[in-house]
Design a protein around this motif. Structure first.
Motif, PDB file in Angstrom:
ATOM      1  N   ASP A 249       4.066  12.326  75.935  1.00 59.85           N
ATOM      2  CA  ASP A 249       3.986  13.698  75.429  1.00 59.85           C
ATOM      3  C   ASP A 249       5.357  14.230  75.024  1.00 59.85           C
ATOM      4  O   ASP A 249       5.508  14.871  73.975  1.00 59.85           O
ATOM      5  N   ASN A 250       6.382  13.945  75.843  1.00 62.22           N
ATOM      6  CA  ASN A 250       7.730  14.400  75.499  1.00 62.22           C
ATOM      7  C   ASN A 250       8.270  13.692  74.263  1.00 62.22           C
ATOM      8  O   ASN A 250       8.908  14.315  73.403  1.00 62.22           O
ATOM      9  N   ILE A 251       8.039  12.394  74.179  1.00 61.50           N
ATOM     10  CA  ILE A 251       8.498  11.634  73.012  1.00 61.50           C
ATOM     11  C   ILE A 251       7.882  12.189  71.728  1.00 61.50           C
ATOM     12  O   ILE A 251       8.562  12.329  70.705  1.00 61.50           O
ATOM     13  N   LEU A 252       6.595  12.524  71.786  1.00 64.87           N
ATOM     14  CA  LEU A 252       5.916  13.085  70.620  1.00 64.87           C
ATOM     15  C   LEU A 252       6.552  14.413  70.209  1.00 64.87           C
ATOM     16  O   LEU A 252       6.889  14.618  69.034  1.00 64.87           O
ATOM     17  N   LYS A 253       6.725  15.312  71.180  1.00 61.64           N
ATOM     18  CA  LYS A 253       7.260  16.641  70.866  1.00 61.64           C
ATOM     19  C   LYS A 253       8.695  16.570  70.354  1.00 61.64           C
ATOM     20  O   LYS A 253       9.053  17.253  69.386  1.00 61.64           O
ATOM     21  N   PHE A 254       9.518  15.729  70.983  1.00 60.40           N
ATOM     22  CA  PHE A 254      10.916  15.627  70.553  1.00 60.40           C
ATOM     23  C   PHE A 254      11.030  14.947  69.192  1.00 60.40           C
ATOM     24  O   PHE A 254      11.920  15.274  68.402  1.00 60.40           O
ATOM     25  N   THR A 255      10.139  14.011  68.925  1.00 60.22           N
ATOM     26  CA  THR A 255      10.132  13.367  67.607  1.00 60.22           C
ATOM     27  C   THR A 255       9.810  14.375  66.518  1.00 60.22           C
ATOM     28  O   THR A 255      10.485  14.425  65.477  1.00 60.22           O
TER      29      THR A 255
ATOM     30  N   LEU B  30       4.091  21.281  64.017  1.00 59.31           N
ATOM     31  CA  LEU B  30       4.541  22.131  65.122  1.00 59.31           C
ATOM     32  C   LEU B  30       3.366  22.673  65.932  1.00 59.31           C
ATOM     33  O   LEU B  30       3.481  22.882  67.143  1.00 59.31           O
ATOM     34  N   LEU B  31       2.248  22.898  65.252  1.00 59.00           N
ATOM     35  CA  LEU B  31       1.076  23.454  65.925  1.00 59.00           C
ATOM     36  C   LEU B  31       0.309  22.402  66.714  1.00 59.00           C
ATOM     37  O   LEU B  31      -0.152  22.655  67.843  1.00 59.00           O
ATOM     38  N   LEU B  32       0.197  21.202  66.156  1.00 57.76           N
ATOM     39  CA  LEU B  32      -0.625  20.166  66.780  1.00 57.76           C
ATOM     40  C   LEU B  32       0.120  19.335  67.814  1.00 57.76           C
ATOM     41  O   LEU B  32      -0.510  18.766  68.730  1.00 57.76           O
ATOM     42  N   ALA B  33       1.446  19.267  67.717  1.00 57.84           N
ATOM     43  CA  ALA B  33       2.223  18.444  68.649  1.00 57.84           C
ATOM     44  C   ALA B  33       1.957  18.789  70.112  1.00 57.84           C
ATOM     45  O   ALA B  33       1.688  17.887  70.922  1.00 57.84           O
TER      46      ALA B  33
ATOM     47  N   GLY C 218       7.289  31.363  67.219  1.00 58.08           N
ATOM     48  CA  GLY C 218       6.125  31.320  68.098  1.00 58.08           C
ATOM     49  C   GLY C 218       5.621  29.906  68.326  1.00 58.08           C
ATOM     50  O   GLY C 218       5.266  29.531  69.454  1.00 58.08           O
ATOM     51  N   LEU C 219       5.611  29.083  67.276  1.00 54.52           N
ATOM     52  CA  LEU C 219       5.152  27.697  67.399  1.00 54.52           C
ATOM     53  C   LEU C 219       6.085  26.875  68.293  1.00 54.52           C
ATOM     54  O   LEU C 219       5.634  25.982  69.013  1.00 54.52           O
ATOM     55  N   LEU C 220       7.377  27.184  68.269  1.00 51.94           N
ATOM     56  CA  LEU C 220       8.330  26.469  69.132  1.00 51.94           C
ATOM     57  C   LEU C 220       8.083  26.804  70.597  1.00 51.94           C
ATOM     58  O   LEU C 220       8.223  25.936  71.469  1.00 51.94           O
ATOM     59  N   PHE C 221       7.716  28.032  70.880  1.00 52.77           N
ATOM     60  CA  PHE C 221       7.332  28.382  72.249  1.00 52.77           C
ATOM     61  C   PHE C 221       6.083  27.605  72.660  1.00 52.77           C
ATOM     62  O   PHE C 221       5.924  27.237  73.828  1.00 52.77           O
ATOM     63  N   GLY C 222       5.192  27.367  71.694  1.00 51.59           N
ATOM     64  CA  GLY C 222       4.010  26.577  71.988  1.00 51.59           C
ATOM     65  C   GLY C 222       4.348  25.134  72.321  1.00 51.59           C
ATOM     66  O   GLY C 222       3.696  24.508  73.166  1.00 51.59           O
ATOM     67  N   MET C 223       5.392  24.599  71.684  1.00 46.00           N
ATOM     68  CA  MET C 223       5.815  23.224  71.950  1.00 46.00           C
ATOM     69  C   MET C 223       6.542  23.105  73.284  1.00 46.00           C
ATOM     70  O   MET C 223       6.409  22.106  73.990  1.00 46.00           O
TER      71      MET C 223
ATOM     72  N   MET D  96      -3.096  27.178  54.543  1.00 45.20           N
ATOM     73  CA  MET D  96      -3.810  28.330  55.076  1.00 45.20           C
ATOM     74  C   MET D  96      -2.878  29.198  55.922  1.00 45.20           C
ATOM     75  O   MET D  96      -2.737  30.392  55.703  1.00 45.20           O
ATOM     76  N   ILE D  97      -2.219  28.554  56.910  1.00 39.93           N
ATOM     77  CA  ILE D  97      -1.345  29.322  57.804  1.00 39.93           C
ATOM     78  C   ILE D  97      -0.146  29.870  57.051  1.00 39.93           C
ATOM     79  O   ILE D  97       0.236  31.030  57.213  1.00 39.93           O
ATOM     80  N   THR D  98       0.468  29.040  56.209  1.00 38.54           N
ATOM     81  CA  THR D  98       1.654  29.487  55.470  1.00 38.54           C
ATOM     82  C   THR D  98       1.325  30.612  54.493  1.00 38.54           C
ATOM     83  O   THR D  98       2.169  31.472  54.228  1.00 38.54           O
ATOM     84  N   SER D  99       0.118  30.607  53.957  1.00 43.45           N
ATOM     85  CA  SER D  99      -0.263  31.673  53.028  1.00 43.45           C
ATOM     86  C   SER D  99      -0.395  33.008  53.760  1.00 43.45           C
ATOM     87  O   SER D  99      -0.090  34.067  53.198  1.00 43.45           O
ATOM     88  N   ILE D 100      -0.838  32.955  55.011  1.00 39.29           N
ATOM     89  CA  ILE D 100      -0.955  34.178  55.815  1.00 39.29           C
ATOM     90  C   ILE D 100       0.424  34.784  56.066  1.00 39.29           C
ATOM     91  O   ILE D 100       0.621  35.994  55.981  1.00 39.29           O
ATOM     92  N   PHE D 101       1.405  33.914  56.373  1.00 33.71           N
ATOM     93  CA  PHE D 101       2.746  34.384  56.727  1.00 33.71           C
ATOM     94  C   PHE D 101       3.695  34.425  55.531  1.00 33.71           C
ATOM     95  O   PHE D 101       4.892  34.621  55.710  1.00 33.71           O
TER      96      PHE D 101
END
Length: 305
Positions: free
Chosen positions: A205-211, A295-298, A78-83, A1-6
């Motif tokens: 939380d950090n381990i999840l994001k860095f993984t 990237l969005l859910l992390a 944008g998603l990386l800024f979210g992370m 869905m998201i990839t089709s938009i972009f």
């Protein structure tokens, strides 16, 4: 869905990313937003840089045809800024990253074989200027050396010019210090603090994001190099420069004195281009969505841990 938009390069996609980044910025800096006038002006300045980085990345990608006609790069950005929203809090880091992206833009455009000397000077100048705001930005000078190897290894004048760019910044620094503080150099001009203490990463939380970040980065980088032989021969040096920029960015993050996620800001632009190139070659739509979803859910999941 998201990839089709972009999947298409449309102005509305830039607006989506800009709104998302703006909302993140407000949430991240809300406590300082209305503290006092100086604080509000500083926040406004950081917001302008953050939003301009999105525009600049989109311009670099489209101008140099680093991806197909899509918006995957700014979507990832944008998603990386979210992370790592902490990256939006540090003025010096944002300015340094802006200058590094300016330098990367000049080096990438060397493939046109126009104004090579000017572009090498500009790139070295921007990197040296970035080092005044975040010292370890100076490591990106290695990109200039790589660019020389690809484009101008047989021209001695081109080899000298980047060092003239660095010297120009040094001279400007001397003039500024003499006028403002009546000294040539101050200890604060070159803060060379470094740290290999990673204890701040020792949380769920950090381990999840860095993984998620490094799994995605290594996976896409492998495929990025694998598909380089199929790229336009003229643009290959530019693609290599992007890969090297991402590797240097990781090194800067490793030795960064402050480890709260903001140190990965330098990785955002090159990784976004690498990720965009990978998403383009995936034939299975669901697999594209998996990468974007990670990237969005992390950051959301990390808040719940």
């Amino acid at each position: 869905m998201i990839t089709s938009i972009f999947s298409k390069s449309k102005p509305i996609n830039f607006i989506f990313v800009a709104v998302y980044v703006c909302l993140l910025f407000i949430v991240t800096n809300y406590s300082l937003l209305f503290l006092d006038l100086n604080s509000s002006l500083t926040i406004l300045f950081k917001w302008a840089i953050t939003l301009f980085l999105v525009f600049l990345l989109d311009f670099i990608v489209s101008k140099n045809k680093l991806t197909q006609r899509n918006s995957y790069a700014i979507m990832t950005f944008g998603l990386l800024f979210g992370m790592f929203p902490e990256a939006m809090k540090h003025t010096g880091l944002l300015i340094a990253n802006l200058f590094i992206v300016f330098a990367l833009r000049r080096l990438i455009s060397l493939h046109s074989n126009l104004h090579i000397k000017k572009k090498l000077f500009d790139a070295a100048f921007w990197i040296a200027l970035a080092a005044l705001f975040y010292f370890w930005s100076i490591l990106f000078f290695a990109l200039v050396i790589v660019a020389l190897i690809y484009h101008s290894q047989n021209d001695f004048k081109n080899v000298v010019i980047p060092f003239i760019g660095v010297a120009a910044v040094f001279m400007l620094l001397l003039v500024y210090n003499i006028i403002v503080d009546d000294v040539y150099l101050k200890p604060s001009n070159f803060k060379r603090y470094a740290s290999l203490d990673f204890t701040s990463y020792n949380s769920k939380d950090n381990i999840l994001k860095f993984t998620v970040l490094f799994t995605s980065y290594i996976w896409t980088l492998v495929y990025y190099f694998k598909n380089l032989p199929d790229k336009n021969k003229k643009l290959k040096p530019s693609y290599f420069l992007i890969a090297w920029a991402s590797i240097i960015a990781v090194l800067v993050a490793v030795i960064a004195p402050l480890k709260n996620g903001s140190e990965f800001l330098f990785l955002f632009a090159p990784f976004s281009i690498i990720m965009a190139n990978y998403i383009e070659i995936i034939s299975e739509r669901w697999f594209k969505e998996v990468f974007v979803a990670l990237l969005l859910l992390a950051p959301i999941v990390s808040l719940l841990l």
